[in-house]
Design an enzyme around this catalytic site. Structure first.
Site, PDB file in Angstrom:
ATOM      1  N   HIS A 162       2.158 -10.844 -15.264  1.00 45.52           N
ATOM      2  CA  HIS A 162       2.459  -9.393 -15.785  1.00 45.52           C
ATOM      3  C   HIS A 162       3.909  -9.327 -15.886  1.00 45.52           C
ATOM      4  O   HIS A 162       4.826  -9.725 -15.383  1.00 45.52           O
ATOM      5  CB  HIS A 162       1.753  -8.479 -14.615  1.00 45.52           C
ATOM      6  CG  HIS A 162       2.430  -8.330 -13.214  1.00 45.52           C
ATOM      7  ND1 HIS A 162       3.704  -7.406 -13.113  1.00 45.52           N
ATOM      8  CD2 HIS A 162       2.179  -8.765 -12.079  1.00 45.52           C
ATOM      9  CE1 HIS A 162       4.060  -7.480 -11.945  1.00 45.52           C
ATOM     10  NE2 HIS A 162       3.166  -8.253 -11.210  1.00 45.52           N
ATOM     11  N   ASP A 165       8.451 -10.517  -8.362  1.00 48.23           N
ATOM     12  CA  ASP A 165       7.365  -9.817  -8.825  1.00 48.23           C
ATOM     13  C   ASP A 165       7.562  -8.687  -9.842  1.00 48.23           C
ATOM     14  O   ASP A 165       7.700  -7.743 -10.015  1.00 48.23           O
ATOM     15  CB  ASP A 165       6.949  -8.835  -7.678  1.00 48.23           C
ATOM     16  CG  ASP A 165       5.551  -8.191  -7.754  1.00 48.23           C
ATOM     17  OD1 ASP A 165       4.602  -8.475  -8.620  1.00 48.23           O
ATOM     18  OD2 ASP A 165       5.177  -7.236  -7.232  1.00 48.23           O
ATOM     19  N   GLU A 208       0.479  -3.958 -14.983  1.00 48.29           N
ATOM     20  CA  GLU A 208       0.017  -4.395 -13.759  1.00 48.29           C
ATOM     21  C   GLU A 208       0.265  -3.452 -12.478  1.00 48.29           C
ATOM     22  O   GLU A 208      -0.850  -3.291 -11.810  1.00 48.29           O
ATOM     23  CB  GLU A 208       0.289  -5.821 -13.380  1.00 48.29           C
ATOM     24  CG  GLU A 208      -0.374  -6.619 -12.688  1.00 48.29           C
ATOM     25  CD  GLU A 208       0.061  -6.312 -11.174  1.00 48.29           C
ATOM     26  OE1 GLU A 208      -0.669  -6.797 -10.164  1.00 48.29           O
ATOM     27  OE2 GLU A 208       0.938  -5.915 -10.956  1.00 48.29           O
ATOM     28  N   GLU A 209       1.244  -3.015 -12.379  1.00 46.64           N
ATOM     29  CA  GLU A 209       1.688  -2.334 -11.030  1.00 46.64           C
ATOM     30  C   GLU A 209       1.072  -0.891 -11.164  1.00 46.64           C
ATOM     31  O   GLU A 209       1.044  -0.333 -10.238  1.00 46.64           O
ATOM     32  CB  GLU A 209       3.052  -2.122 -11.134  1.00 46.64           C
ATOM     33  CG  GLU A 209       3.968  -3.389 -11.119  1.00 46.64           C
ATOM     34  CD  GLU A 209       3.620  -4.175  -9.724  1.00 46.64           C
ATOM     35  OE1 GLU A 209       2.825  -3.961  -8.909  1.00 46.64           O
ATOM     36  OE2 GLU A 209       4.401  -5.184  -9.252  1.00 46.64           O
ATOM     37  N   ASP A 239       1.341 -14.662 -10.331  1.00 51.58           N
ATOM     38  CA  ASP A 239       2.046 -13.364  -9.613  1.00 51.58           C
ATOM     39  C   ASP A 239       2.791 -13.717  -8.342  1.00 51.58           C
ATOM     40  O   ASP A 239       2.007 -13.869  -7.227  1.00 51.58           O
ATOM     41  CB  ASP A 239       1.191 -12.586  -9.594  1.00 51.58           C
ATOM     42  CG  ASP A 239       1.651 -11.220  -9.435  1.00 51.58           C
ATOM     43  OD1 ASP A 239       2.686 -10.708  -9.129  1.00 51.58           O
ATOM     44  OD2 ASP A 239       0.749  -9.923  -9.435  1.00 51.58           O
ATOM     45  N   HIS A 293       8.304  -5.242  -3.728  1.00 48.26           N
ATOM     46  CA  HIS A 293       8.180  -3.597  -4.277  1.00 48.26           C
ATOM     47  C   HIS A 293       9.498  -3.175  -3.785  1.00 48.26           C
ATOM     48  O   HIS A 293       9.519  -1.636  -3.643  1.00 48.26           O
ATOM     49  CB  HIS A 293       6.823  -3.079  -3.780  1.00 48.26           C
ATOM     50  CG  HIS A 293       5.942  -3.319  -4.787  1.00 48.26           C
ATOM     51  ND1 HIS A 293       4.491  -2.500  -4.508  1.00 48.26           N
ATOM     52  CD2 HIS A 293       5.647  -4.260  -5.660  1.00 48.26           C
ATOM     53  CE1 HIS A 293       3.792  -3.332  -5.528  1.00 48.26           C
ATOM     54  NE2 HIS A 293       4.577  -4.262  -6.082  1.00 48.26           N
TER      55      HIS A 293
END
Length: 446
Positions: free
Chosen positions: A97, A109, A143-144, A172, A256
């Site tokens: 992604h 990420d 994706e998130e 990922d 994140h």
């Protein structure tokens, strides 16, 4: 280094230079730094990312489809790149992604997956191998926000186009600073990744963390895997013994967060290993002559491996394959195969005949099996599941093996060059039910 060790494999592909992968990551960091600190879907940082991917891939000779994801924030773009040549009815697909969360630049990420796949694709193009099967790369928006971009892509495919994709691997977070090596799936891409990591003496595990874009493909009946070095789960002492790192700490402490930045949140060793593993899988699955032993027809040989599309080509007792719930809930997707569980005398079967090519190095049957039982004995096999390849019994399970979904694997090299019938036979006695639930099957050759 992985780029040296991979050459111990027969007819290995060229190595990926991790310095080039780092250069791509620096670009992604720049896009984030110049646009509010992130590359989230719908932002200028994400647009810069997808434009960069498009330009690099087109310059290398790929046929690039820029797909507007109308369900994504800001109608963001999916980037799909096809290398010319190879049998498009046997397509092997690799994805990552391209977006980040809004909290930070998303360098691990999933800049790590984005950058390694980009460089693997560029190295393949630069060497221009003769293609037997077809290779496709995809970078997904949204994706998130819930796998939105990959769902949009899969939903845009016809039934024939979905069937043509023999395996999909998503990458990922493959450079976590305290990470491991997780290859989670039984598809042909996962088989090749494990083969590569075995060649460089790096052990792998399956992961219980979820979720990523592999789910969009798997739910459509496409054999899929998720490949990662881990996110927020904590590393165990046993994993430290395998891979090093710190026990009790997250695989990626910056998951994140704003600190998911370049270069501080990248494990360069993992980055290089995964980049080479990705190229090895793409190269050996699609060039035909580059795999160990000269395997001309690698990949998944079972049809409808996750039971998601009716019953064909499986032959099964009435009601075995379906959208089961409760104790027989699928491991993934919406359907599975449920044998017995009647609490009365019964015999139920599930089978499929498969043609296995000659000349390959590995022939692996695998499936996930869950067994639940009302039997209370700890010593007597009242209800049994027999797994066979042709007339050969591979294993017999019973009420004594009750437990959650567990991956079972068998070597079928003895059947190379033959058509073999795989058969599951469940036999239950007159009382106290036992359920045998099968999902996510694979028979992969390489």
């Amino acid at each position: 280094m992985a780029s040296t060790s991979v050459r111990t494999l027969s007819a290995a592909p060229p190595a990926v230079n991790v310095a080039n992968v780092n250069a791509h990551l620096q670009q992604l960091q720049t896009f984030a730094s110049s646009n509010g600190g992130n590359r989230a879907t719908g932002t200028a940082g994400h647009t810069a990312t997808t434009t960069y991917l498009q330009q690099k891939l087109q310059a290398a000779g790929y046929t690039v489809t820029v797909q507007t994801c109308t369900t994504c924030s800001g109608s963001a773009k999916n980037i799909i790149a096809d290398w010319p040549g190879g049998d498009t009815s046997n397509t092997y697909m690799f994805g990552a992604h391209s977006d980040s969360v809004s909290a930070g630049p998303g360098i691990n990420d999933d800049g790590s997956g984005t950058a390694t796949l980009l460089e693997a694709a560029l190295v393949l193009a630069a060497n221009n191998p003769a293609m037997t099967n077809h290779v496709r790369f995809g970078w997904w928006a949204g994706e998130e926000q819930g796998l939105i971009g990959s769902k949009f892509y899969v939903n845009s495919l016809t039934t024939a186009q979905r069937t043509a994709i023999k395996a999909y691997g998503t990458f990922d977070m493959i450079a976590s600073t305290n990470g491991g090596y997780f290859v989670t799936g039984t598809d042909a891409v996962a088989v090749k990744l494990r083969e590569y990591f075995t060649s460089i003496n790096v052990p792998t595990e399956t992961s219980t963390e979820c979720c990523s874009d592999d789910g969009s493909f798997r739910n459509a009946g496409i054999p899929s895997s998720i490949n990662s070095t881990g996110a927020s789960y904590k590393k165990t002492s046993a994993q430290v013994a395998k891979w090093g790192g710190t026990a009790g700490q997250a695989y990626d402490p910056c998951y994140h967060k704003a600190c998911d930045s370049y270069p501080s949140n990248i494990n360069s060793t993992s980055l290089g290993r995964w980049a080479n593993a990705e190229l090895y899988a793409a190269w050996t699955l699609t060039t035909g002559t580059a795999g160990p032993g000269g395997c001309a027809s690698p990949g998944q040989k079972l049809g409808n491996p996750g039971f998601e599309t009716a019953t064909t080509p499986w032959t099964a007792s009435t009601g075995v394959i379906g959208a089961n719930t409760g104790e027989a809930s699928p491991r993934t997707g919406t359907r599975d195969a449920w044998l017995n569980g009647n609490g009365s005398t019964s015999t139920e079967t599930l089978s499929q005949s498969v043609a296995l090519p000659a000349g390959c190095s590995t022939y692996t049957l695998s499936f996930y099996l869950k067994i639940s039982t009302a039997e209370t004995t700890t010593s007597t096999q009242y209800d049994k599941l027999t797994v066979q390849a042709g007339s050969t019994t591979l294993q017999v399970f019973s009420n004594l093996n009750a437990g959650a979904y567990t991956l079972r694997s068998y070597n079928l090299a003895a059947f190379a060059g033959q058509t073999v019938t795989l058969k599951f036979t469940g036999v239950e006695d007159s009382s106290l039910k036992t359920s045998f639930v099968i999902d996510d099957t694979a028979l992969t050759v390489s």
